[in-house]
Write a protein that holds these residues in place. Structure first.
Motif, PDB file in Angstrom:
ATOM      1  N   GLU A  89       0.862  -1.176   0.000  1.00 18.31           N
ATOM      2  CA  GLU A  89       0.000   0.000   0.000  1.00 18.31           C
ATOM      3  C   GLU A  89       0.898   1.225   0.000  1.00 18.31           C
ATOM      4  O   GLU A  89       2.034   1.172   0.460  1.00 18.31           O
ATOM      5  CB  GLU A  89      -0.888   0.032   1.254  1.00 18.31           C
ATOM      6  CG  GLU A  89      -1.951  -1.037   1.281  1.00 18.31           C
ATOM      7  CD  GLU A  89      -2.867  -0.921   2.506  1.00 18.31           C
ATOM      8  OE1 GLU A  89      -2.760   0.077   3.248  1.00 18.31           O
ATOM      9  OE2 GLU A  89      -3.675  -1.827   2.699  1.00 18.31           O
ATOM     10  N   ARG A 115       2.263   9.116   4.040  1.00 18.26           N
ATOM     11  CA  ARG A 115       2.493  10.510   3.625  1.00 18.26           C
ATOM     12  C   ARG A 115       2.019  10.731   2.187  1.00 18.26           C
ATOM     13  O   ARG A 115       1.544  11.812   1.847  1.00 18.26           O
ATOM     14  CB  ARG A 115       3.959  10.903   3.805  1.00 18.26           C
ATOM     15  CG  ARG A 115       4.851  10.510   2.692  1.00 18.26           C
ATOM     16  CD  ARG A 115       6.295  10.953   2.831  1.00 18.26           C
ATOM     17  NE  ARG A 115       7.035  10.318   1.777  1.00 18.26           N
ATOM     18  CZ  ARG A 115       7.243  10.855   0.577  1.00 18.26           C
ATOM     19  NH1 ARG A 115       6.803  12.050   0.314  1.00 18.26           N
ATOM     20  NH2 ARG A 115       7.891  10.191  -0.340  1.00 18.26           N
ATOM     21  N   ILE A 157      -0.530   9.018   0.779  1.00 23.60           N
ATOM     22  CA  ILE A 157      -1.992   9.021   0.871  1.00 23.60           C
ATOM     23  C   ILE A 157      -2.467  10.394   1.336  1.00 23.60           C
ATOM     24  O   ILE A 157      -3.405  10.966   0.783  1.00 23.60           O
ATOM     25  CB  ILE A 157      -2.483   7.904   1.816  1.00 23.60           C
ATOM     26  CG1 ILE A 157      -2.214   6.541   1.161  1.00 23.60           C
ATOM     27  CG2 ILE A 157      -3.965   8.069   2.147  1.00 23.60           C
ATOM     28  CD1 ILE A 157      -2.470   5.346   2.058  1.00 23.60           C
ATOM     29  N   ALA A 158      -1.790  10.957   2.348  1.00 21.92           N
ATOM     30  CA  ALA A 158      -2.157  12.288   2.856  1.00 21.92           C
ATOM     31  C   ALA A 158      -1.985  13.347   1.771  1.00 21.92           C
ATOM     32  O   ALA A 158      -2.828  14.246   1.623  1.00 21.92           O
ATOM     33  CB  ALA A 158      -1.319  12.636   4.085  1.00 21.92           C
ATOM     34  N   ILE A 165      -2.166  12.908  -1.504  1.00 25.70           N
ATOM     35  CA  ILE A 165      -3.221  12.720  -2.504  1.00 25.70           C
ATOM     36  C   ILE A 165      -4.545  13.273  -1.977  1.00 25.70           C
ATOM     37  O   ILE A 165      -5.274  13.971  -2.692  1.00 25.70           O
ATOM     38  CB  ILE A 165      -3.354  11.230  -2.890  1.00 25.70           C
ATOM     39  CG1 ILE A 165      -2.112  10.793  -3.670  1.00 25.70           C
ATOM     40  CG2 ILE A 165      -4.636  10.972  -3.676  1.00 25.70           C
ATOM     41  CD1 ILE A 165      -1.973   9.285  -3.829  1.00 25.70           C
ATOM     42  N   GLN A 166      -4.845  13.000  -0.712  1.00 25.79           N
ATOM     43  CA  GLN A 166      -6.087  13.507  -0.118  1.00 25.79           C
ATOM     44  C   GLN A 166      -6.081  15.028  -0.060  1.00 25.79           C
ATOM     45  O   GLN A 166      -7.096  15.680  -0.333  1.00 25.79           O
ATOM     46  CB  GLN A 166      -6.292  12.900   1.270  1.00 25.79           C
ATOM     47  CG  GLN A 166      -6.638  11.435   1.228  1.00 25.79           C
ATOM     48  CD  GLN A 166      -6.616  10.758   2.594  1.00 25.79           C
ATOM     49  OE1 GLN A 166      -5.993  11.241   3.537  1.00 25.79           O
ATOM     50  NE2 GLN A 166      -7.290   9.629   2.697  1.00 25.79           N
ATOM     51  N   ALA A 167      -4.926  15.613   0.285  1.00 32.81           N
ATOM     52  CA  ALA A 167      -4.827  17.072   0.352  1.00 32.81           C
ATOM     53  C   ALA A 167      -5.015  17.676  -1.044  1.00 32.81           C
ATOM     54  O   ALA A 167      -5.705  18.690  -1.202  1.00 32.81           O
ATOM     55  CB  ALA A 167      -3.473  17.487   0.925  1.00 32.81           C
ATOM     56  N   GLN A 168      -4.438  17.030  -2.052  1.00 28.69           N
ATOM     57  CA  GLN A 168      -4.585  17.522  -3.423  1.00 28.69           C
ATOM     58  C   GLN A 168      -6.048  17.443  -3.862  1.00 28.69           C
ATOM     59  O   GLN A 168      -6.577  18.367  -4.471  1.00 28.69           O
ATOM     60  CB  GLN A 168      -3.699  16.708  -4.354  1.00 28.69           C
ATOM     61  CG  GLN A 168      -3.774  17.169  -5.805  1.00 28.69           C
ATOM     62  CD  GLN A 168      -2.991  16.270  -6.733  1.00 28.69           C
ATOM     63  OE1 GLN A 168      -2.879  15.067  -6.500  1.00 28.69           O
ATOM     64  NE2 GLN A 168      -2.448  16.836  -7.784  1.00 28.69           N
ATOM     65  N   GLN A 169      -6.709  16.326  -3.532  1.00 29.86           N
ATOM     66  CA  GLN A 169      -8.116  16.165  -3.910  1.00 29.86           C
ATOM     67  C   GLN A 169      -8.989  17.189  -3.191  1.00 29.86           C
ATOM     68  O   GLN A 169      -9.940  17.717  -3.762  1.00 29.86           O
ATOM     69  CB  GLN A 169      -8.581  14.745  -3.603  1.00 29.86           C
ATOM     70  CG  GLN A 169      -7.967  13.716  -4.542  1.00 29.86           C
ATOM     71  CD  GLN A 169      -8.208  12.280  -4.105  1.00 29.86           C
ATOM     72  OE1 GLN A 169      -8.536  12.005  -2.959  1.00 29.86           O
ATOM     73  NE2 GLN A 169      -8.013  11.349  -5.032  1.00 29.86           N
ATOM     74  N   ALA A 170      -8.653  17.486  -1.931  1.00 29.97           N
ATOM     75  CA  ALA A 170      -9.431  18.463  -1.167  1.00 29.97           C
ATOM     76  C   ALA A 170      -9.298  19.863  -1.768  1.00 29.97           C
ATOM     77  O   ALA A 170     -10.192  20.697  -1.605  1.00 29.97           O
ATOM     78  CB  ALA A 170      -8.977  18.479   0.297  1.00 29.97           C
TER      79      ALA A 170
END
Length: 196
Positions: A98, A102, A104-105, A107-112
């Motif tokens: 997986e 860091r 994953i965080a 990617i989530q920040a970019q999506q947000a």
């Protein structure tokens, strides 16, 4: 954030085929089967380690794989690079592959932030102004430029600060001196001014 520089030749599909062929050969030997290939006909069902013809067949299979040994090293090296803790690419606390937390965080920040445009940055400087504001400013022709501002002053391209007049009093000469094409350009100019 520290930037890591990883340089490892990527294993190609052909390299992966060689690695799978080696793994398959090891499986065959582990089961006690004869090391035949799909092209071989009329082969024994099992491997007799005392039979010279069986040993020659095994040697031939190994030799064929050995001709492409670089492929095995690229496969191993690629995974070694992925699993190196300092690269922080995969989560080494998991039993499955997986992404590292860091990533994953990130990617989530970019999506947000999807659909959000940055309109200003602040560089903390202390003193009477507290910070320099780097602001995106719409021009009369609907394009955008950037300015570095502290209080009522704007940074000009010579590194000096000058009073920013009201919009209707800003002529082309002022805009040419005190507007930057990108945020990065304005930030670099502001930092250069702080360090000067």
């Amino acid at each position: 954030m520290t930037t890591h520089h990883m340089r490892m030749a990527r294993a190609t599909d052909a390299d992966m085929d060689i690695a799978y062929e080696l793994a398959g050969l090891i499986d065959v030997i582990g089961r006690g089967d004869y090391p035949s290939t799909d092209d071989d006909e009329d082969v024994p069902d099992w491997f007799d380690e005392d039979d010279i013809d069986h040993l020659k067949a095994l040697h031939n299979r190994i030799e064929k794989i050995a001709e492409n040994s670089g492929a095995i090293w690229r496969v191993i090296g690629g995974f070694s690079t992925l699993s190196n803790p300092s690269n922080q690419l995969i989560d080494l606390t998991k039993d499955v592959i997986e992404l590292h937390p860091r990533l994953i965080a990130a990617i989530q920040a970019q999506q947000a932030m999807a659909g959000v445009e940055v309109a200003s940055y602040a560089i903390q400087i202390g003193g009477p102004y507290g910070h320099i504001s780097i602001e995106r400013t719409q021009q009369i022709d609907d394009t955008y430029l950037w300015k570095a501002k502290r209080g009522s002053e704007c940074l000009n391209k010579d590194g000096g600060w000058e009073y920013e007049p009201i919009p209707s009093s800003r002529d082309d000469a002022f805009l040419g001196r005190c507007r930057f094409s990108t945020a990065e350009e304005a930030i670099a100019a502001a930092r250069a001014g702080i360090e000067a």
